[in-house]
Design a protein around this motif. Sequence first.
Motif, PDB file in Angstrom:
ATOM      1  N   LEU A 425       1.156   5.867 -37.566  1.00  0.00           N
ATOM      2  CA  LEU A 425       2.371   6.419 -36.189  1.00  0.00           C
ATOM      3  C   LEU A 425       2.060   5.862 -35.259  1.00  0.00           C
ATOM      4  O   LEU A 425       2.577   5.388 -34.288  1.00  0.00           O
ATOM      5  N   PHE A 426       0.511   6.744 -35.218  1.00  0.00           N
ATOM      6  CA  PHE A 426       0.188   6.479 -33.905  1.00  0.00           C
ATOM      7  C   PHE A 426      -0.318   5.490 -33.678  1.00  0.00           C
ATOM      8  O   PHE A 426      -0.203   4.658 -32.443  1.00  0.00           O
ATOM      9  N   THR A 427      -0.821   4.464 -34.686  1.00  0.00           N
ATOM     10  CA  THR A 427      -1.491   3.588 -34.311  1.00  0.00           C
ATOM     11  C   THR A 427      -0.174   2.530 -33.826  1.00  0.00           C
ATOM     12  O   THR A 427      -0.583   1.556 -33.127  1.00  0.00           O
ATOM     13  N   GLN A 428       0.256   2.848 -34.822  1.00  0.00           N
ATOM     14  CA  GLN A 428       1.947   0.957 -34.136  1.00  0.00           C
ATOM     15  C   GLN A 428       2.139   1.823 -33.166  1.00  0.00           C
ATOM     16  O   GLN A 428       3.393   1.126 -32.669  1.00  0.00           O
ATOM     17  N   SER A 429       2.483   2.374 -32.628  1.00  0.00           N
ATOM     18  CA  SER A 429       3.063   3.507 -31.376  1.00  0.00           C
ATOM     19  C   SER A 429       2.773   3.826 -30.295  1.00  0.00           C
ATOM     20  O   SER A 429       2.971   3.274 -28.708  1.00  0.00           O
ATOM     21  N   HIS A 430       1.465   2.826 -30.449  1.00  0.00           N
ATOM     22  CA  HIS A 430       0.153   2.887 -28.905  1.00  0.00           C
ATOM     23  C   HIS A 430       0.284   1.498 -28.197  1.00  0.00           C
ATOM     24  O   HIS A 430      -0.099   1.010 -28.933  1.00  0.00           O
ATOM     25  N   GLY A1158      13.570  -0.579 -16.857  1.00  0.00           N
ATOM     26  CA  GLY A1158      12.842   0.053 -16.446  1.00  0.00           C
ATOM     27  C   GLY A1158      12.348   0.811 -18.082  1.00  0.00           C
ATOM     28  O   GLY A1158      11.475   1.678 -18.652  1.00  0.00           O
ATOM     29  N   ILE A1159      13.812   0.766 -18.405  1.00  0.00           N
ATOM     30  CA  ILE A1159      14.154   1.835 -20.042  1.00  0.00           C
ATOM     31  C   ILE A1159      13.346   0.935 -20.942  1.00  0.00           C
ATOM     32  O   ILE A1159      12.421   1.059 -21.834  1.00  0.00           O
ATOM     33  N   LEU A1164       9.141   0.081 -24.550  1.00  0.00           N
ATOM     34  CA  LEU A1164       7.785  -0.496 -25.371  1.00  0.00           C
ATOM     35  C   LEU A1164       6.028   0.737 -25.115  1.00  0.00           C
ATOM     36  O   LEU A1164       5.397  -0.303 -26.960  1.00  0.00           O
ATOM     37  N   GLN A1165       6.543   1.468 -25.041  1.00  0.00           N
ATOM     38  CA  GLN A1165       5.754   2.599 -25.218  1.00  0.00           C
ATOM     39  C   GLN A1165       5.807   2.912 -26.383  1.00  0.00           C
ATOM     40  O   GLN A1165       4.924   3.762 -27.152  1.00  0.00           O
ATOM     41  N   GLY A1172      13.172  -7.353 -32.236  1.00  0.00           N
ATOM     42  CA  GLY A1172      15.029  -7.172 -31.763  1.00  0.00           C
ATOM     43  C   GLY A1172      14.944  -6.448 -29.976  1.00  0.00           C
ATOM     44  O   GLY A1172      16.296  -6.935 -29.403  1.00  0.00           O
ATOM     45  N   LEU A1173      13.986  -5.374 -29.944  1.00  0.00           N
ATOM     46  CA  LEU A1173      13.906  -4.860 -28.267  1.00  0.00           C
ATOM     47  C   LEU A1173      13.310  -6.313 -27.641  1.00  0.00           C
ATOM     48  O   LEU A1173      14.336  -6.084 -26.434  1.00  0.00           O
TER      49      LEU A1173
END
Length: 1212
Positions: A425-430, A1158-1159, A1164-1165, A1172-1173
């Motif tokens: 999850l860390f590598t996927q969301s960083h 901005g959201i 993206l972070q 889809g985003l």
Amino acid sequence: MALFPAFAGAAGNKVEDSSKELDWLTNKSFQHDDAISLHQRALEKASERPNQEDSSLGREVSSEEEEEERQKKDDVPPKKKKKKKDKKKKKKHRRRGGRSSGSSGSDSETVYPSDLRREQETHSPQATPLASRFSWLDDLQSPTNQPFCVDPKPDAANWTYKSLYRGDIARYRRKGSSSLGLNPRLQEVSWEESGSNRKQKSRDKKSAVDRYFSLASRQLLRSEPIAPTLPRIPACSDVISPTSFLPLGTAEGEGKGDMGERVQTSWVNPLGVYDASTARWLQGKGKQDQTDGQKQEVQSEPRAASLAGRTEDFNRRLREHPTDTRLWIEFIRYQDEQSAAVFGGEQEQQGDSAERRKSTFRAVLEKKLSIAERAVAANPGCVALQLERLQLCQELWEPSALAKEWKKLVFLHPNSAPLWREYLLFTQSHFSTFTVSKVNSAYGKCLSTLSAVQDGSMVSHPVLPGTEEAMLDIFNQQCHYLRQCGQSEKAVSLYQALLDFTFYKPDSVRDLPTKQQVEFFEPFWDSGEARLGEAGARGWKAWMLQQERGGWLQPSAEEEDEEEEEEEEVKDRSQPRWAIWLDVESSREAAHWLPWRPDKTKGQSEEDCEDPDRQVLFDDIGPSLIRLSSPDLQLQLLLFFLSFMGLPVDCLHSSAPCQPSLLLEELSLLTQGNDPQRPLTTYDLPNPGVNSMGHMTTLQGTRKWAGLGKQGEGFLTNVFHMLHPLLPTHHRAVLSLSWMRYEKLKVLRCLRGGSKKRLRSQGKSSKRIAKRLLKEPDNRSSLGLWQEYGHLEWLLGNLDDARKVFSTATGMGGAKGLSNTSLCDLCLLWAQLEVEDGRTEEGKGGKGGQTDVTASPATCVLTRLAEGSSSSSSQPPSPVSILKARRSYEQALIGSLSALEQDLQNSQADRKGQEDLLGERLSLRGLVCCYALFQYLTVGVQAANSVYSQARERMERLHSTLTRDYAKQATVSEEGNLTSTDASRCTIDSSNASRHFANRLACDCEALAVQHTVLLRYHTSTSVFPLATLRQTLTSSLSAWPNSAPLWSIYIQVENRYHSAGRARRFFHSVTRGNSSVVPRLFAIVAEQHRKQLVDAAQRSSSLDVALPILPENGLSNRIRSLFESVIATETGAHCPLVWRMYMHFLVSEGNVDKARGIFYKALQNIPWAKGLYMDAVQLFPDHLQEFVDLMTEKELRLRLPLEELDILLED
């Protein structure tokens, strides 16, 4: 001058001797002549005074003289002041005693000038009394010397407002800021100068009373109440207090107490000799405002005392038990509460500057990190503390250092599946280090490492319980990750490879380690032979056997599929560029999700592929192949694949993923259940909220096909035909049932779409598949398949055919009656459909009103079920048969619940052999719902409500018992208290069985809660019924099952009919406060959005003449925005794609385009992998199409239509 100045004249006759003169007794300012004349005058007045006044003269003391003495003595230190007071008291006492002895009128009696002045005032002529009422000056007949009056009537306004009316007070201008007659240090009164208005405003704000919303008031409300002080019993036993009371101190005591509190001992004032201002000066502090200090002291002292006590308790317990990991984690969490008390919460810190808030947040983080490092040093083998430490480091460390620390931790604990899940999850969301290929390789590394641990190849680390189940869950998460990135070909290839690797494994490699099995599987994958789901596929095992015999014969191109005519991708060239890109991109996603394979019959090779990304290499999928030895896990893999393809799967057989919020991206999860034509059966197929394969579009985009398209349906059919013979009998029934429900789901989508042509064609194909499934020998007696087929006919409008199907099915299983759970489910569905049909006919006017409820088809069906006979008879049941049926239902329900409790309370021995039997007994949903519906039709809604309530209470109690037992067994297995390997394996098997049964019982309890609320809502829509019962049922059900989307949907539909939103908001807050799931938070947002739509519609309709261009702000927009912010502040909400996409659409609908953008960058972070985003961003911000496409290319997301190709298509 002598010691007594009044007799200084006698000393003046002596010879002056300067050497013997005492200068320190000299008082040059006193004139002795004045003293003598004053004394003689006092004696004269005293002789003329009456005798009765002589005794009281010395007892009176002039107030003016006492005031002057107090002012002189205020400058004396406290100790001297106290001594002088004592001396004065003694002198008064002595003086009173002297007068009482009868020495009045003597020359030695002292007479004070103030007494003479008071006597002159008493003997002076009285002034003219003032008038007692108001009158005009012109009305007076004779002029008066004093044109004033005394108003004896009190003014109530003075008491109400605590001050006089400003118009009655004379205005004046002060000269100076001092006050006469007051101690400037203790009783100073300051008048502000009129020159500095700014300073005066700031001082007025400081001295003003705090309002309820101020910082000080909020801190006071959050602070703990002060403990009441009770009177202490004296230590001496001789003193007996007759009454218990709280003694009040005297004024002198209070003064001493205040003085004692003002001077406290400290390191700068160890003896207590300095006052408070001197002590502050020694500490380097300035002057402190008295009022602010008192407020802060009153508000902070109880809170600070309690926090200090809790901190001391934590430290003491951690010193005694340094290996208690839960206590360490609680201590780390406690720092947030302590910082909120010291620095204030988020609301209190809003007024501070950004730098101050950032420094405060960083200080708390550093403190928590230091505690976490101490905890890790005391427990180096605890993974939970390591995870807590790394989560704290995310805000403090650089991304490179953080990634390095994560890799180090995974290297030290390679056998921990929860740690691997957090690392992925860390590598996927960083965002800074994210790429699709990098994260995919991390998934492969995780699964290959866990496989080595499972095989025993990694000797350094033992196998932890639940590793195999965790590996399967991580594999499913990897496939969904690739699908969300747009890499649908790799995801499908992963499932193809693992299904072939699991079900078609040759016997010669079955005993080898997983790594060697994968090495044998690679030649088959690269050989070009047909894979699972493709036409002509035979499997890995057959290919290995044929390779030993000499290889395959090349098939001849006898049957060639007709090539589909390629449709023009750009249908409307008048649309803007971004709209065409979105349309073509989503169309290619729906058509090209299968991996491209060269057709050897047509002479194709790998170079003929137009899009190289549609080809999947073995290096992309090989490291992720795992070995599943358990038949239950093999069935779980198959069900994961069916759910991945969009097929409905029963929750009784499939487990939910460990991180479901990562998969939520479909808006239909929040809008299901709004079907007025089917109020009782609308939740038969709940929507999971996960996009199926090929459905990659914007948030509000429509589905292109009802299913998977022609190629997708052929692929799925081939998978069914290949795997169906390899499964056990009960697993085949599960597979066939899922396929039948998928056909019904496609018909439902066509019904909601409104296209009769598509509904007719889809109905024909679905009926053909259903009949083919029922013709198979294993499925002819499957009541579940007959139930789904009858429902399919009913949806298509063939009511007579559906009744024939239901009647045939009940004839096959009618002998078992209520003991058959499948028969109960079938009759329940039939009865519900009959009730819905009867309501429809009443609405159309076909019936004038139902006179006899026992004559309804639903009552007949449920009565025949209780009797154990066929439901084909058209005669209505008699009253006697209804009474017998009610008795049968009651006995069956009581017996089933008692048997279930006895089975679950038995020992864990022989649990594995009784698994199937217990699984049948766990499913009481059909029996309870049939009994409740029967009671509703024959007795009333209260009887049905009683049945549901009693059954749910007992089943939920059993579920809590099972969950508690499973938690205990899991704790025992993790701690490794069992030394024997056989005993440990037995404990793990027992724990898995308990978890499985708990999951099945939870599904039944949740389904019962849904049916309960659906029946009550149906009754409220057809007749008059108090809403309190439905509300109470909903709140109790949602408190027990807060992740149930159908229950939340019903709750919103019920509450949005009323304008009172306070009750719903309080309930949402109570549920979300103790639950980390994102589902209730999403429904809270949806409820506020529905309410805002109602308010906006009402505001628009208020002015009939002119439409409002801009609606007035009603506060709901800010509330919705705060709800979104609270969701994304949680860990589960921050990684949920549906939350961010809904937030962006809401801001754009409100006109805040810049804020919505901005959201998007903030999203993206947290979820950089969600394609889809990006597609939503293209739709909402079309001017930045090039920027978003470049970003997708940089992060290696699947881009099916580059902008260069789009330009070429537009030119053609």
